[in-house]
Enzyme design. Structure first.
Site, PDB file in Angstrom:
ATOM      1  N   ILE A  25      48.557  25.526  37.930  1.00  0.00           N
ATOM      2  CA  ILE A  25      48.559  25.970  39.166  1.00  0.00           C
ATOM      3  C   ILE A  25      47.897  24.723  40.133  1.00  0.00           C
ATOM      4  CG2 ILE A  25      47.629  27.463  41.130  1.00  0.00           C
ATOM      5  CD1 ILE A  25      47.972  29.981  39.104  1.00  0.00           C
ATOM      6  N   ASN A  97      40.061  25.875  42.887  1.00  0.00           N
ATOM      7  CA  ASN A  97      41.178  26.708  42.076  1.00  0.00           C
ATOM      8  C   ASN A  97      40.742  27.009  40.441  1.00  0.00           C
ATOM      9  OD1 ASN A  97      43.920  27.143  41.120  1.00  0.00           O
ATOM     10  ND2 ASN A  97      43.329  25.548  40.030  1.00  0.00           N
ATOM     11  N   SER A 149      43.246  36.019  43.128  1.00  0.00           N
ATOM     12  CA  SER A 149      44.496  36.667  42.093  1.00  0.00           C
ATOM     13  C   SER A 149      44.787  37.987  42.610  1.00  0.00           C
ATOM     14  CB  SER A 149      43.667  37.007  40.955  1.00  0.00           C
ATOM     15  OG  SER A 149      44.501  37.534  39.878  1.00  0.00           O
ATOM     16  N   TYR A 164      36.968  39.724  34.998  1.00  0.00           N
ATOM     17  CA  TYR A 164      37.830  38.598  35.833  1.00  0.00           C
ATOM     18  C   TYR A 164      38.326  39.697  37.176  1.00  0.00           C
ATOM     19  CZ  TYR A 164      41.959  35.895  36.846  1.00  0.00           C
ATOM     20  OH  TYR A 164      42.854  35.093  37.343  1.00  0.00           O
ATOM     21  N   LYS A 168      37.617  38.082  40.877  1.00  0.00           N
ATOM     22  CA  LYS A 168      38.642  37.753  41.984  1.00  0.00           C
ATOM     23  C   LYS A 168      38.209  38.413  43.196  1.00  0.00           C
ATOM     24  CE  LYS A 168      40.343  34.350  39.391  1.00  0.00           C
ATOM     25  NZ  LYS A 168      40.470  33.069  40.056  1.00  0.00           N
ATOM     26  N   THR A 199      51.523  29.530  33.112  1.00  0.00           N
ATOM     27  CA  THR A 199      50.569  28.332  32.955  1.00  0.00           C
ATOM     28  C   THR A 199      49.918  28.483  31.584  1.00  0.00           C
ATOM     29  OG1 THR A 199      48.785  29.501  33.703  1.00  0.00           O
ATOM     30  CG2 THR A 199      49.776  28.375  35.433  1.00  0.00           C
TER      31      THR A 199
HETATM   32  P1  NAI Z   1      44.883  26.661  33.501  1.00  0.00           P
HETATM   33  O1  NAI Z   1      43.950  27.275  32.307  1.00  0.00           O
HETATM   34  O2  NAI Z   1      46.145  26.149  33.479  1.00  0.00           O
HETATM   35  O3  NAI Z   1      44.171  25.559  34.421  1.00  0.00           O
HETATM   36  C1  NAI Z   1      42.660  25.675  34.763  1.00  0.00           C
HETATM   37  C2  NAI Z   1      42.057  24.431  34.919  1.00  0.00           C
HETATM   38  O4  NAI Z   1      40.802  24.303  35.286  1.00  0.00           O
HETATM   39  C3  NAI Z   1      42.077  23.499  33.593  1.00  0.00           C
HETATM   40  O5  NAI Z   1      42.686  22.242  33.929  1.00  0.00           O
HETATM   41  C4  NAI Z   1      40.601  23.540  33.175  1.00  0.00           C
HETATM   42  O6  NAI Z   1      40.281  22.322  32.357  1.00  0.00           O
HETATM   43  C5  NAI Z   1      39.882  23.684  34.415  1.00  0.00           C
HETATM   44  N1  NAI Z   1      38.561  24.059  34.363  1.00  0.00           N
HETATM   45  C6  NAI Z   1      37.968  24.907  33.593  1.00  0.00           C
HETATM   46  N2  NAI Z   1      36.724  25.195  33.636  1.00  0.00           N
HETATM   47  C7  NAI Z   1      36.372  24.091  34.556  1.00  0.00           C
HETATM   48  C8  NAI Z   1      35.106  23.689  35.168  1.00  0.00           C
HETATM   49  N3  NAI Z   1      34.123  24.234  35.035  1.00  0.00           N
HETATM   50  N4  NAI Z   1      35.148  22.712  36.053  1.00  0.00           N
HETATM   51  C9  NAI Z   1      36.376  22.140  36.209  1.00  0.00           C
HETATM   52  N5  NAI Z   1      37.418  22.565  35.959  1.00  0.00           N
HETATM   53  C10 NAI Z   1      37.553  23.301  35.033  1.00  0.00           C
HETATM   54  O7  NAI Z   1      44.673  27.889  34.621  1.00  0.00           O
HETATM   55  P2  NAI Z   1      45.851  28.308  35.643  1.00  0.00           P
HETATM   56  O8  NAI Z   1      46.665  29.413  35.401  1.00  0.00           O
HETATM   57  O9  NAI Z   1      46.345  27.168  36.464  1.00  0.00           O
HETATM   58  O10 NAI Z   1      44.866  29.200  36.811  1.00  0.00           O
HETATM   59  C11 NAI Z   1      44.086  28.269  37.969  1.00  0.00           C
HETATM   60  C12 NAI Z   1      43.603  29.250  38.741  1.00  0.00           C
HETATM   61  O11 NAI Z   1      44.698  30.366  39.108  1.00  0.00           O
HETATM   62  C13 NAI Z   1      42.466  30.352  38.140  1.00  0.00           C
HETATM   63  O12 NAI Z   1      41.498  30.384  38.931  1.00  0.00           O
HETATM   64  C14 NAI Z   1      43.190  31.484  37.612  1.00  0.00           C
HETATM   65  O13 NAI Z   1      42.329  32.524  37.472  1.00  0.00           O
HETATM   66  C15 NAI Z   1      44.106  31.596  38.774  1.00  0.00           C
HETATM   67  N6  NAI Z   1      45.012  32.725  38.354  1.00  0.00           N
HETATM   68  C16 NAI Z   1      45.942  32.249  37.571  1.00  0.00           C
HETATM   69  C17 NAI Z   1      46.973  33.188  37.178  1.00  0.00           C
HETATM   70  C18 NAI Z   1      48.061  33.130  36.205  1.00  0.00           C
HETATM   71  O14 NAI Z   1      48.704  33.913  35.868  1.00  0.00           O
HETATM   72  N7  NAI Z   1      48.050  31.994  35.714  1.00  0.00           N
HETATM   73  C19 NAI Z   1      47.183  34.563  38.312  1.00  0.00           C
HETATM   74  C20 NAI Z   1      46.274  34.732  39.139  1.00  0.00           C
HETATM   75  C21 NAI Z   1      45.345  33.882  39.553  1.00  0.00           C
END
Ligand code: NAI
Length: 262
Positions: A25, A97, A149, A164, A168, A199
């Protein structure tokens, strides 16, 4: 109204940072903001991933930098904002994010794991917003967008994920609290609540044995009948980052294919 409505969605002359921008995202947000005209700092704990995303933005003619930061570390967060301001002079848009998702039954919830989830999904959102706003007040303008979320609104089933969900829900109310406090300073704070979005975060969960039986159950609960793509979220982030949403603060954009309707 001085400007054409489409022009009010443009981000030319603005600077943005996106945490968790290396993939998923966050990466889609980087491209959306950049394509709308902003300079973009891609921030991630994964330095290589952040730099690769920044290079791909530059290949499209978008001014970008890749920065490594663990956003749970307050000093790293201050350095992240300072690096952007040293490079481009100011920060207009902060997208907080980065996040993780874990399934665990509450009766078995490991406390260390609980704290890890809260530290990234909630505490780090506060740390980033605070550092960003400390710069934005100097310019008297800013846009902060937190990733919440649909799990902050509802409790997903059939998987259990109390940490989680709580993190959120915390982001939603933190967003409202900061919005009310910083509105007089001309800083808007809003959130986006994605539904199930394709993702790595979700793919990894769906590859587990319990995940494999879960997908059809999820799809049956989504009125639109499909998971979202990261591109489904891009319009929302540009809107919240742009002058088109200047009267909007403390709000949440729920982009979930209708999941929360039922
Ligand atoms: P993802 O796992 O694909 O990407 C997350 C990114 O955050 C990764 O690049 C990771 O290296 C980085 N990250 C992790 N820990 C970190 C830290 N301590 N400092 C800096 N960067 C860090 O996840 P996605 O799916 O893109 O999720 C992004 C956001 O969207 C999250 O907050 C997630 O909870 C939220 N979200 C995702 C949903 C989904 O279905 N994919 C649904 C609702 C919310």
């Amino acid at each position: 109204m001085s400007q054409n409505i489409i022009d009010r969605f443009r981000l030319d002359g603005k600077t943005a940072l996106v945490t968790g921008g290396a993939q998923g995202i966050g990466e889609a947000y980087c491209f959306a903001l950049g394509e709308a005209g902003a300079k973009v700092a891609v921030v991630d704990i994964n330095r290589t991933g952040a730099e690769e995303t920044a290079h791909r933005l530059e290949a499209k003619g978008i001014a970008a930098i890749g920065l490594a930061a663990d956003v749970t570390d307050p000093e790293a967060v201050s350095r992240m904002v300072k690096t952007v301001v040293d490079k481009w002079g100011f920060l207009t848009i902060g997208v907080n994010n980065a996040g993780i998702g874990v399934w665990q039954d509450a009766l078995l919830q490991d406390y260390k794991e609980w704290k890890k989830i809260l530290a990234l999904n909630l505490d780090a959102v506060f740390l980033c917003a605070q550092s960003e706003a400390q710069e934005m007040v100097k310019k008297g303008y800013g846009k902060i967008i937190n990733t919440a979320s649909m799990s902050g609104h509802i409790c997903n089933t059939p998987q259990n994920q109390c940490a989680y969900n709580a993190s959120k829900a915390g982001v939603l109310h933190l967003t409202r609290s900061l919005a009310a406090e910083w509105a007089p300073k001309n800083i808007r704070v809003n959130s986006i609540s994605p539904g199930y979005t394709k993702t790595a975060l979700v793919d990894n969960l769906l590859e587990t044995p319990e995940g494999k039986i879960m997908l059809p159950q999820w799809l049956a609960k989504i009125p639109m009948g499909r998971m979202g793509g990261t591109d489904d979220l891009q319009g929302g982030v540009v809107y919240l980052a742009s002058p088109a949403s200047d009267y909007m603060t403390g709000a949440d954009l729920l982009i979930d294919g209708g999941y929360c309707c039922w």
